[in-house]
Design a protein around this motif. Structure first.
Motif, mmCIF file in Angstrom:
data_model
loop_
_atom_site.group_PDB
_atom_site.id
_atom_site.type_symbol
_atom_site.label_atom_id
_atom_site.label_comp_id
_atom_site.label_asym_id
_atom_site.label_seq_id
_atom_site.Cartn_x
_atom_site.Cartn_y
_atom_site.Cartn_z
ATOM 1 N N SER A 133 72.327 65.227 31.224
ATOM 2 C CA SER A 133 73.699 65.752 31.178
ATOM 3 C C SER A 133 73.741 67.210 30.757
ATOM 4 N N ASN A 134 72.771 67.647 29.954
ATOM 5 C CA ASN A 134 72.749 69.042 29.513
ATOM 6 C C ASN A 134 72.492 70.002 30.674
ATOM 7 N N VAL A 135 71.956 69.494 31.784
ATOM 8 C CA VAL A 135 71.730 70.307 32.974
ATOM 9 C C VAL A 135 72.853 70.089 33.991
ATOM 10 N N VAL A 136 73.220 68.839 34.216
ATOM 11 C CA VAL A 136 74.182 68.496 35.266
ATOM 12 C C VAL A 136 75.589 68.968 34.934
ATOM 13 N N PRO B 164 77.023 71.376 32.934
ATOM 14 C CA PRO B 164 77.384 72.790 33.098
ATOM 15 C C PRO B 164 77.442 73.230 34.561
ATOM 16 N N ASN B 165 76.588 72.635 35.401
ATOM 17 C CA ASN B 165 76.597 73.003 36.813
ATOM 18 C C ASN B 165 77.768 72.391 37.569
ATOM 19 N N VAL B 166 78.310 71.292 37.095
ATOM 20 C CA VAL B 166 79.480 70.676 37.722
ATOM 21 C C VAL B 166 80.761 71.330 37.211
ATOM 22 N N GLN C 158 81.444 74.263 36.402
ATOM 23 C CA GLN C 158 81.776 75.551 37.021
ATOM 24 C C GLN C 158 82.576 75.389 38.308
ATOM 25 N N PHE C 159 82.545 74.188 38.909
ATOM 26 C CA PHE C 159 83.292 73.954 40.136
ATOM 27 C C PHE C 159 84.633 73.272 39.903
#
Length: 115
Positions: free
Chosen positions: A96-99, A101-103, A105-106
């Motif tokens: 979750s620490n990777v996924v 932040p990348n979600v 932003q959208f």
């Protein structure tokens, strides 16, 4: 559907009482306001708060889904099969620490500015 029923139906889905305790007086103030400019400002503030709370809720649901997937898979990040992953460990290694932040932003973070 009226503005009051629209906002209250969205609020009823939330389990966070602190969010509801902030939003319900805001919606009531919006409905009671006679000044058009002040009402528009209250409307923008209410929509902004709704968006903020719903984005937090979306990120939480995403984290729970990642955590659940990790619990069901039983695999560690290095690929070694592990039979007994505990809940805390799964939460730490679910990605979750990777996924998130990348979600995030959208997510649509725009706030209505009025007519």
């Amino acid at each position: 559907m009226t503005l009051q029923s629209w906002m209250r139906s969205r609020l009823e889905r939330w389990c966070a009482k602190s969010w509801r305790s902030i939003m319900i007086p805001l919606v009531n103030a919006l409905l009671a306001e006679d000044d058009k400019d002040r009402r528009m400002n209250l409307f923008i503030e209410a929509c902004s708060k709704l968006k903020e709370y719903e984005n937090v809720e979306a990120a939480s649901i995403l984290e729970l889904a990642l955590w659940k997937r990790k619990l069901k898979s039983g695999w560690s990040n290095d690929g070694a099969k592990r039979q007994a992953l505990d809940r805390g460990e799964c939460r730490c290694v679910c990605g979750s620490n990777v996924v998130i932040p990348n979600v995030v932003q959208f997510l649509d973070l725009s706030v209505p500015t009025g007519p």
